[in-house]
Design an enzyme around this catalytic site. Structure first.
Site, short mmCIF file in Angstrom:
data_model
loop_
_atom_site.label_atom_id
_atom_site.label_comp_id
_atom_site.label_asym_id
_atom_site.label_seq_id
_atom_site.Cartn_x
_atom_site.Cartn_y
_atom_site.Cartn_z
N CYS A 98 4.79 19.28 -15.59
CA CYS A 98 3.29 19.40 -15.20
C CYS A 98 2.59 18.01 -15.67
O CYS A 98 3.50 16.99 -16.11
CB CYS A 98 2.58 20.31 -16.29
SG CYS A 98 2.82 20.01 -18.02
N CYS A 101 3.81 16.17 -19.15
CA CYS A 101 5.03 15.49 -18.94
C CYS A 101 4.75 14.16 -18.41
O CYS A 101 5.37 13.18 -19.19
CB CYS A 101 6.26 16.32 -18.03
SG CYS A 101 6.31 17.87 -18.70
N ASP A 502 -9.63 -11.31 12.13
CA ASP A 502 -9.21 -12.43 12.64
C ASP A 502 -8.84 -11.94 14.33
O ASP A 502 -8.82 -10.90 14.55
CB ASP A 502 -7.59 -12.80 12.23
CG ASP A 502 -7.17 -13.87 12.52
OD1 ASP A 502 -8.02 -15.07 12.74
OD2 ASP A 502 -5.92 -14.16 12.92
N ASP A 688 -3.52 -11.41 10.42
CA ASP A 688 -2.18 -11.74 10.60
C ASP A 688 -1.66 -13.05 10.72
O ASP A 688 -2.54 -14.01 11.22
CB ASP A 688 -2.10 -11.21 12.19
CG ASP A 688 -0.68 -11.40 12.68
OD1 ASP A 688 0.20 -10.95 12.18
OD2 ASP A 688 -0.44 -12.16 13.88
N ASP A 692 -4.03 -16.42 7.40
CA ASP A 692 -5.04 -15.59 6.88
C ASP A 692 -4.82 -15.09 5.20
O ASP A 692 -5.74 -14.34 4.60
CB ASP A 692 -5.01 -14.25 7.59
CG ASP A 692 -5.29 -14.40 9.10
OD1 ASP A 692 -6.20 -15.11 9.16
OD2 ASP A 692 -4.52 -13.74 9.95
#
Length: 792
Positions: A98, A101, A502, A688, A692
């Site tokens: 649970c 833990c 971009d 990309d 960038d």
């Protein structure tokens, strides 16, 4: 007859081989291979020199079980990678039942000076550990966990699935014992409750019988609660099982005391029903949580442990995937999983990349094509040159990034965890107050009311409210081609006000083609193309890729290369300094703009033009619909481009983008984002390539295309795996829905705990009803989170 080196059994027609004590040894099966590999990797080869007997039942070396085996470099190659100067490993953890833990493991490891981050994914029972292995070896951290009562081992998809099944089976067995025993206990309790003239002899008989029935339930079925609470106590802290264990222990031993002293009430039935309902809720909750994480297990296929390595004489040998090196050649047969990223040298086949990109149809692969690990070869054998080993492959990177995202908790989740664990202490104090008040008013109800308060207000639902929803959403998006690599992505994406794109490689396909060349010097077209291609070999920009695709031979040697991000390249060839890039960089002035839809690049010597190259790119087919849908969701769309031509303006107008900025350097792009943020905007940047990276880092949330440069992918918060833009819209929709569900769960958890407290304290709720309420509360938040799996 030849026999297996490890177990002594007869060898089959096709055996396995592994190098032991300097020689290749024949092994009969995969099991013997795995054991031998573990012994050798742990540095324990001397076992084979010192053993007294060779048989399938011969004892393994005791030291093999020692955790130091996981510190061996050869062993760590299979599961450990590095993030900057830190070691990072993903571990399967046994015994996690649970949220209590998970919290205890994280808290204990956080106390180690060498540990920088330790996060347990409750849905998948996996621990992501980031630590300085120069300060402490992995074995020391694993030993610390074992002292807490949790066994952690390196994660493997197949063995981890078996671990989850085994834990589920054990929990079901405990639940079965509790179910059978509680029915019997309730039957005997009914006799005690409803009988009006029962003699002391029969009363004592039913009480003793109830004790006999309840004892295995208390000790066997209730063991996970006591174990968790005990290890929390050893760690000098409290967890959510602390209050449950206190309630159970008090109820059980108070009932024994009442039975021995002849007191009017015993609570064996309440103990039995209490444990049964708690385990039932926990079992259903565990099944639901495993459903939430199942997508991640489906995303990462079971990688082969062996591969067919080609030898110089044309034959092949089976070797572990971890032994493959860069430049080696392997053969992948039809139906097999490709173990490493590579280049096809021979063969033609259809390869499915569905698990990585979401593309349902296989892709034809021929000589010269690249293949990625985790893909499945369908039709015929392929000979592949290894470009990336299994440990650094695309699949391994995706796996690591996804685990990193699930390991990072958003601020909302951290606050909920903090409140939950203070809540336990508050409940224990309130329980003592309730007991004292009832003891003064009516001692007969003091114990029942106290137990009801301890059980009903356990904050399990509060701790589950956020992580299950985040796990479900993250895995759903990964399946659709949107890979989240940071924990804040869903929260930030749902709050975004601006989304910036971009141009090249993002809104366009980034596959620039050389359309025309104009030569200005006394050189022919081949000569200027050769110079330009030689310079562009040192860049990964889409413009450079257009020149690389020309595949010109005998390129001249370039020295003193300088890549000026956002401008172009500079290099020396045969003592002459050339520039290639946009007009202001290469010529020092503005030049004539290219025709509509074209990008013009200049090659110059001493800023005198040698040639101009016009390139063109295609707009992504889903770009227009993407912009339209994002604007419909209330986002302001922006196009930022370094292109100084009219192409960005024309593209932006065609796609109906709100704001268009062209001719910007990487620094100017980052400054534009900074200005928006100063006005209170929440900015998402989709880009990309190397250009960038600065603006991706400046944005609140950065998204990179999977075809972009490695630097952009590493620093990005999310990655579009399939190079399609449509997952952005789905990600935004799911992010908004996830935040709604998280808030619903937190609201429910708070309201339930506050609402259940008064009637429990006033004695209106018996302990077994409180157990049902607490279990249903936890189950509600898990099932509510699973609704995200139905999001289209």
């Amino acid at each position: 007859m030849s026999t297996c080196f490890h177990c002594g059994e007869a060898l089959p027609a096709k055996s396995f081989q592994f190098k032991v004590l300097g020689e290749m040894r024949e092994l009969c099966c995969m099991g013997c291979y795995a054991v031998t590999e573990a012994i050798v990797n742990a540095g324990l080869e001397h076992y084979y020199q010192e053993r007294d007997v060779i048989s399938p039942t011969a004892p393994l070396p005791e030291s093999l079980t020692i955790l130091q085996g996981y510190d061996h470099p050869n062993t760590q190659l299979q599961f450990l990678h590095r993030e900057q100067d830190l070691a990072c490993a993903e571990l399967s953890v046994e015994g996690v039942t649970c949220a209590a833990c998970a919290w205890l493991i994280e808290r204990r490891l956080a106390q180690e000076p060498s540990v920088k981050q330790a996060t347990v994914n409750l849905s998948s029972h996996r621990l992501r550990l980031l630590w300085d292995d120069n300060q402490a070896p992995l074995s020391q951290l694993l030993a610390d966990l074992e002292q807490l009562g949790y066994r952690a081992r390196p994660f493997r998809t197949d063995t981890h699935a078996q671990l989850l099944k085994q834990e589920s089976r054990q929990l079901l067995m405990r639940l079965g014992v509790a179910a059978l025993g509680s029915m019997q206990a309730m039957m005997y309790a009914g006799s005690l409750y409803f009988a009006t003239d029962m003699t002391d002899t029969y009363r004592d008989f039913f009480r003793w019988t109830s004790l006999v029935v309840t004892t295995p339930i208390f000790f066997y079925s209730g063991y996970p609660f006591y174990r968790s609470a005990w290890y929390a106590l050893k760690a000098r802290t409290l967890n959510m099982d602390s209050s449950v264990s206190i309630a159970l222990i008090i109820s059980f031993f108070a009932s024994i005391y009442a039975m021995l002293t002849g007191a009017p009430h015993v609570y064996f039935d309440s103990v039995s029903m209490f444990i049964f309902f708690l385990l039932a809720g926990r079992y259903l909750e565990a099944q639901a949580r495993q459903q939430a994480s199942q997508t991640a297990n489906d995303l990462i296929p079971i990688m082969p442990r062996l591969s067919h390595r080609l030898l110089s004489n044309g034959d092949s040998e089976e070797v572990p995937v971890s032994d493959l090196h860069l430049g080696e050649h392997i053969i992948v047969k039809a139906g097999e999983i490709i173990p490493c990223d590579g280049l096809v040298l021979e063969g033609h086949s259809a390869v499915s990349e569905a698990l990585l990109t979401g593309e349902p149809l296989p892709i034809d692969k021929n000589k010269g094509d690249r293949v990625v690990s985790g893909s499945q070869n369908h039709d015929s054998p392929l000979v592949i040159e290894i470009l990336k080993t299994a440990q650094s492959s695309t699949l391994a990177t995706i796996h690591q990034l996804m685990n990193r995202a699930l390991a990072e908790k958003p601020l909302l989740a951290e606050r909920a965890d903090h409140i939950a664990h203070w809540f336990v202490l508050i409940i224990l104090v309130l329980s003592a107050v309730v007991y004292g008040a009832w003891y003064v008013v009516n001692p007969e109800y003091a114990l029942l009311a106290t137990i009801a308060v301890l059980v009903a207000t356990c904050p399990c639902a509060l701790s589950l409210a956020t992580p299950v929803a985040l796990t479900t959403a993250t895995n759903q998006l990964a399946q659709q081609g949107f890979l989240i690599t940071r924990g804040h992505v869903l929260e930030t994406l749902s709050q975004a006000s601006h989304i910036i794109f971009d141009k090249t490689g993002t809104l366009t396909e980034g596959k620039l083609e050389l359309a025309s060349i104009k030569v200005f010097a006394e050189l022919d077209e081949l000569a200027v193309k050769t110079i330009a291609t030689a310079l562009e070999q040192y860049s990964e920009h889409p413009v450079a890729l257009a020149f690389k695709r020309l595949k010109l031979a005998d390129l001249p040697l370039v020295s003193e290369t300088t890549n000026l991000v956002g401008s172009g390249l500079k290099g020396v060839i045969d003592g002459k300094s050339y520039l290639i890039g946009h007009d202001l960089f290469a010529l020092g002035r503005e030049a004539v703009a290219p025709d509509e839809g074209f990008l013009r690049i200049w090659l110059s010597l001493d800023q005198q033009p040698l040639a101009s190259f016009d390139l063109r790119d295609k707009v992504r087919p889903d770009a227009a619909s993407l912009i339209q849908q994002l604007k419909a969701q209330g986002l302001t769309t922006v196009l930022l481009s370094g292109d100084r031509s009219q192409a960005p303006q024309l593209l932006g107008q065609a796609l109906a983008i709100d704001d268009i900025k062209a001719g910007l350097s990487p620094t100017e792009k980052a400054q534009y984002v900074q200005n928006l943020q100063a006005q209170g905007a929440i900015v998402v940047m989709v880009g990309d390539g190397i250009n960038d990276a600065p603006v991706l880092g400046q944005s609140h949330l950065s998204v990179a295309m999977s075809s972009g440069a490695d630097l952009a992918q590493t620093t990005a918060d999310a990655i579009l795996l399939s190079d399609k833009l449509a997952p952005l819209v789905r990600a935004r929709q799911l992010a908004i829905r996830t935040q709604v569900i998280v808030k619903q769960n937190l609201y429910w958890a708070f309201v339930y705990n506050l609402a259940i407290l008064p009637p429990a304290a006033l004695g209106y709720i018996p302990p077994w009803v409180a157990a049902i309420g607490m279990s249903l509360s936890s189950l509600f938040v898990v099932l509510n989170a699973l609704r995200l799996k139905r999001t289209n």
